[in-house]
Design a protein around this motif. Structure first.
Motif, PDB file in Angstrom:
ATOM      1  N   SER A  17       0.799  -1.225   0.000  1.00  8.99           N
ATOM      2  CA  SER A  17       0.000   0.000   0.000  1.00  8.99           C
ATOM      3  C   SER A  17       0.831   1.274   0.000  1.00  8.99           C
ATOM      4  O   SER A  17       0.303   2.364  -0.232  1.00  8.99           O
ATOM      5  CB  SER A  17      -0.945   0.007   1.214  1.00  8.99           C
ATOM      6  N   ARG A  18       2.128   1.182   0.261  1.00 11.90           N
ATOM      7  CA  ARG A  18       2.951   2.387   0.297  1.00 11.90           C
ATOM      8  C   ARG A  18       4.395   2.046  -0.065  1.00 11.90           C
ATOM      9  O   ARG A  18       4.763   0.884  -0.214  1.00 11.90           O
ATOM     10  CB  ARG A  18       2.898   3.043   1.674  1.00 11.90           C
ATOM     11  N   ARG A  22       3.969   0.036  -3.167  1.00 15.53           N
ATOM     12  CA  ARG A  22       3.004   0.815  -3.937  1.00 15.53           C
ATOM     13  C   ARG A  22       3.487   1.031  -5.371  1.00 15.53           C
ATOM     14  O   ARG A  22       2.710   0.883  -6.331  1.00 15.53           O
ATOM     15  CB  ARG A  22       2.775   2.167  -3.260  1.00 15.53           C
ATOM     16  N   LEU A  48      -5.503   2.426  -2.653  1.00 15.48           N
ATOM     17  CA  LEU A  48      -4.631   2.177  -3.800  1.00 15.48           C
ATOM     18  C   LEU A  48      -5.327   1.306  -4.841  1.00 15.48           C
ATOM     19  O   LEU A  48      -5.168   1.525  -6.047  1.00 15.48           O
ATOM     20  CB  LEU A  48      -3.331   1.518  -3.352  1.00 15.48           C
TER      21      LEU A  48
END
Length: 252
Positions: A17-18, A22, A48
């Motif tokens: 998610s990051r 990501r 996302l």
């Protein structure tokens, strides 16, 4: 190579998610893959996933899972196969490297958490997904390791030890699940992700002068290596440890 070199593929990215995860999720989707985004925070994964669907038109599924929880990996795998019917690419990216004041003050709880997220979880998930890949159409597994595995410092020893173990798992799983499954690792150097917000950037800039490229990496600079290892361009590459580190490993 085609911009859709992963069309028809399914990718699962932990820690997706990051940060580097990501960027790899976005890169895979832009290359044509459907994606499953995994992290502890479901809302971040869903945010996302919505972006992926809107910007690329690919299927994107969010799933919350603690990668240090052995039993939770079974549920993750079942969900992935229920949603997509297959997994072609697995990226073990979730990791943690907490700060500590001194080596003797590291608690058993902190040490165990670092080992669980960086080593135990990837072992279990690779074993489960790799077995299914080997029994099916094959696939590619990418472990996100670190140059700390070969260039440890006193400030990251538990993390470095876990990533060194991940390098060994990479080589061992490549043997266990070949020839249909390829298992490789990216040994990442310093990248300007969310973690870098806690860095003393003046010290970092000074230290970067010893690197051949003289700088830290931008998160999207991991994508080229990930696409190479995920796709057919690396069809004769397995058990490899690929540094993406601005040249730090190359320097004695």
């Amino acid at each position: 190579m085609s911009n859709l070199q992963l069309e028809g593929k399914v990718a699962v990215v932990t820690g997706g998610s990051r940060g580097l995860g990501r960027e790899m999720v976005l890169g895979f989707a832009e290359a044509g893959a459907d994606v499953m985004i995994v992290s502890r925070k479901l809302d971040s994964c869903e945010e996302l996933a919505a972006q992926v669907r809107e910007s690329t038109g690919r299927r994107a599924v969010a799933f919350a899972c603690h990668m240090g929880d052995w039993a939770a990996q079974d549920g993750l795998v079942e969900r992935a196969y229920e949603e997509f019917g297959r997994v072609d690419i697995l990226v073990n990216n979730a990791g943690m490297s907490p700060l500590y004041s001194s080596l003797d003050e590291i608690s058993e709880d902190l040490y165990d958490k670092v080992m669980a997220v960086n080593l135990k979880g990837p072992f279990r998930l690779t074993a489960l997904v790799g077995k299914r890949m080997a029994e099916g159409d094959g696939g590619s597994i990418i472990n996100i390791s670190s140059i700390a595995a070969e260039r440890p410092t006193p400030g990251d020893l538990p993390y470095a030890a876990a990533k060194s173990g991940l390098n060994i798992l990479t080589k061992g799983f490549a043997q266990a699940y070949g020839p249909k499954v390829r298992v490789n690792a990216i040994m990442a150097g310093p990248f300007l992700t969310d973690i870098s917000k806690a860095w003393d950037m003046d010290q970092v800039a000074e230290r970067m002068q010893a690197y051949p490229l003289r700088r830290a990496g931008n998160p999207n600079e991991i994508v080229g290596a990930a696409l190479y290892l995920a796709g057919d361009a690396s069809s004769y590459t397995t058990g490899a440890l690929l540094p993406v580190d601005g040249g730090r490993i190359a320097k004695a």
